[in-house]
Design a protein around this motif. Structure first.
Motif, PDB file in Angstrom:
ATOM      1  N   ASP A   1       0.816  -1.223   0.000  1.00  0.00           N
ATOM      2  CA  ASP A   1       0.000   0.000   0.000  1.00  0.00           C
ATOM      3  C   ASP A   1       0.851   1.276   0.000  1.00  0.00           C
TER       4      ASP A   1
ATOM      5  N   ASP B   1      -8.100   2.800   4.512  1.00  0.00           N
ATOM      6  CA  ASP B   1      -7.378   3.395   3.380  1.00  0.00           C
ATOM      7  C   ASP B   1      -7.545   4.906   3.240  1.00  0.00           C
TER       8      ASP B   1
ATOM      9  N   ARG C   1       3.350  -8.567   1.101  1.00  0.00           N
ATOM     10  CA  ARG C   1       3.516  -7.916  -0.203  1.00  0.00           C
ATOM     11  C   ARG C   1       4.776  -7.054  -0.280  1.00  0.00           C
TER      12      ARG C   1
ATOM     13  N   MET D   1      -0.341  -6.600  10.531  1.00  0.00           N
ATOM     14  CA  MET D   1       0.482  -5.385  10.499  1.00  0.00           C
ATOM     15  C   MET D   1       0.448  -4.711  11.863  1.00  0.00           C
TER      16      MET D   1
ATOM     17  N   HIS E   1      -2.541  -1.596  -4.662  1.00  0.00           N
ATOM     18  CA  HIS E   1      -2.834  -0.328  -3.982  1.00  0.00           C
ATOM     19  C   HIS E   1      -1.834   0.693  -4.511  1.00  0.00           C
TER      20      HIS E   1
HETATM   21  O1  FUB Z   1      -3.098  -3.739   3.362  1.00  0.00           O
HETATM   22  C1  FUB Z   1      -4.379  -4.104   3.833  1.00  0.00           C
HETATM   23  C2  FUB Z   1      -5.416  -3.746   2.844  1.00  0.00           C
HETATM   24  O2  FUB Z   1      -5.193  -4.457   1.633  1.00  0.00           O
HETATM   25  C3  FUB Z   1      -5.381  -2.310   2.401  1.00  0.00           C
HETATM   26  O3  FUB Z   1      -5.871  -1.431   3.359  1.00  0.00           O
HETATM   27  C4  FUB Z   1      -6.110  -2.399   1.124  1.00  0.00           C
HETATM   28  O4  FUB Z   1      -6.005  -1.272   0.334  1.00  0.00           O
HETATM   29  C5  FUB Z   1      -5.469  -3.626   0.518  1.00  0.00           C
HETATM   30  O5  FUB Z   1      -4.266  -3.343  -0.121  1.00  0.00           O
END
Ligand code: FUB
Length: 448
Positions: A34, A160, A291, A66, A264
């Motif tokens: 992201d 987001d 990611r 996270m 993202h």
């Molecule tokens: O990274 C977690 C979630 O996955 C994000 O908030 C979204 O945009 C997607 O990338």
């Protein structure tokens, strides 16, 4: 300040700032997702999410996990500095400290202060029941230290956050929760200053999230990942003001070729070039919740529409000939006799290698800066059980041979050095060609 305390501060800075030299993915020693890229002064700062792997008692198995955010910066989009952790789930008063849900953030500068917006799960389950809300942390410098506000921003349910300040200085906050929402922000940047509006006219079928808005030549581009098919692709809609109405305008990037379910984006102009930042799952091909952020050039058509971006491994920026050139982050390669794989399949953070196993198979790596001071030799970190030979060319696949390197028969990786036969100054595209059918593996190439 005495010498002892200056030394202590310098040592701390060395400790928290680590530098990596990267193509795609940009950060190769941890998972990142992201990416929200911003130009502050003469550097690009990237505020990504920080994926970690859930373990017993830490997060939800097989899901996003996270617990904090780092910020990275670069002056040339090649060398990235990790400024370390800026916000942690258990240091934000309103965040449920074991929720491992520090999802996609954003950051903006206003009047010398940096406002870092991030979503997470609140402790307060009475007012929020379940789900996410958004908070803000404030700093005097892009790299922090950031002080989180004690409470989340009132009136937001969703993830987001994306923040935009228009030419008239009005700030807007966008976020998502299935759809995309927007509200004006007060001058203090910590409170909403209008009703929440749902952005209309976006595709009605399929999840939309991750809004990111930017303006160019009076066109307001609202970009967002959308599940048109099975996984997300990057799309955009345009309007003549930040609140719309928006009109769907096209696809910026197709679905991930490696099947990463999410993508993202953020888009910036830096030194007269436009860039798309996005993510794939390069370092974790089997698990797409771990990611890695990437960047590629983005181009506009004369009418302002965005040309589709094809993801590359080479990415952006110039590689110095005197750095270790990771040719596995290639620009092009021959159809046959060549492949890339992890150096160590049990630890992807070790990076990749290129395997040549056919004479005349080749790898092209673009935009290497040889400078103007004559370089004299090349070193290759290589491995070949039977022994092999590699040629390095510039000026095209049939161009000048600048070095020939014999890789000796060996049972382990070795560094082999050869003199340069020819020196081409300035920026060059490199062509690495295998001269024999014997298998040769290459980790990196470096000129002296
Ligand atoms: O990274 C977690 C979630 O996955 C994000 O908030 C979204 O945009 C997607 O990338």
């Amino acid at each position: 300040m005495n010498f002892k305390s200056i030394f202590k501060i310098e040592m701390m800075l060395i400790f928290i700032s680590t530098i990596s030299f990267a193509q795609n993915p940009l950060i190769q020693d941890q998972y990142t997702a992201d990416p929200s890229a911003r130009v502050f002064g003469d550097r690009v700062y990237v505020f990504p999410s920080h994926d970690i792997l859930a373990t017993e008692g830490k997060g939800r198995k097989d899901w996003f996990c996270m617990e904090d955010y780092h910020v990275f910066s670069s002056a040339n989009l090649t060398d990235w500095t990790d400024h370390g952790m800026i916000v942690q789930q258990n240091k934000v008063p309103w965040v449920k400290p074991d929720s491992y849900s520090m999802w996609a953030p954003d950051c903006i500068e206003r009047n010398g202060k940096y406002y870092f917006y991030f979503p997470s799960t609140p402790k307060d389950t009475i007012n929020y029941k379940k789900g996410f809300t958004v908070g803000v942390a404030i700093a005097d410098k892009p790299e922090g230290p950031y002080i989180p506000e004690p409470n989340p921003i009132k009136g937001i349910r969703g993830i987001d956050p994306n923040v935009f300040i228009d030419k008239d200085n009005q700030a807007y906050l966008y976020w998502s929760s299935g759809n995309v929402f927007v509200a004006k922000l007060k001058e203090n940047m910590t409170e909403l200053d209008s009703e929440v509006k749902t952005i209309e006219n976006l595709p009605t079928k399929g999840l939309k999230e991750g809004p990111y808005l930017f303006e160019r030549n009076g066109i307001y581009y609202l970009t967002y990942p959308h599940v048109e098919n099975k996984i997300e692709r990057l799309e955009y809609a345009t309007a003549d003001n930040p609140l719309g109405p928006f009109k769907v305008a096209g696809v910026i990037m197709d679905e991930s070729p490696t099947g990463c379910w999410t993508n993202h984006q953020s888009i910036i102009e830096f030194k007269k070039e436009w860039y798309l930042f996005y993510h794939h799952n390069d370092l974790s091909p089997q698990f797409d919740k771990a990611r890695s952020i990437r960047a590629d050039y983005l181009h506009f058509n004369p009418d302002g529409s965005i040309q589709k971006v094809i993801p590359t491994l080479r990415g952006v920026g110039i590689t110095m000939a005197t750095d270790q050139i990771q040719i596995d982050r290639y620009s092009k390669m021959s159809d046959k006799g060549i492949s890339n794989s992890f150096l160590d399949s049990s630890n992807s953070f070790m990076g990749w290698k290129t395997t040549f196993n056919q004479a005349n198979s080749w790898m092209q790596y673009n935009t290497v800066d040889f400078g103007y001071k004559k370089l004299k030799s090349v070193s290759i970190k290589a491995f070949s059980e039977k022994g092999g030979a590699i040629q390095i060319r510039t000026k095209g696949i049939d161009g000048s041979v600048i070095a020939e390197v014999t890789v000796p028969k060996n049972s382990k990786w070795v560094e082999v050095k050869s003199p340069l036969l020819k020196f081409d100054s300035g920026i060059q595209n490199l062509f690495v060609v295998s001269k024999e059918d014997n298998q040769v593996e290459i980790d990196w190439i470096k000129f002296q």
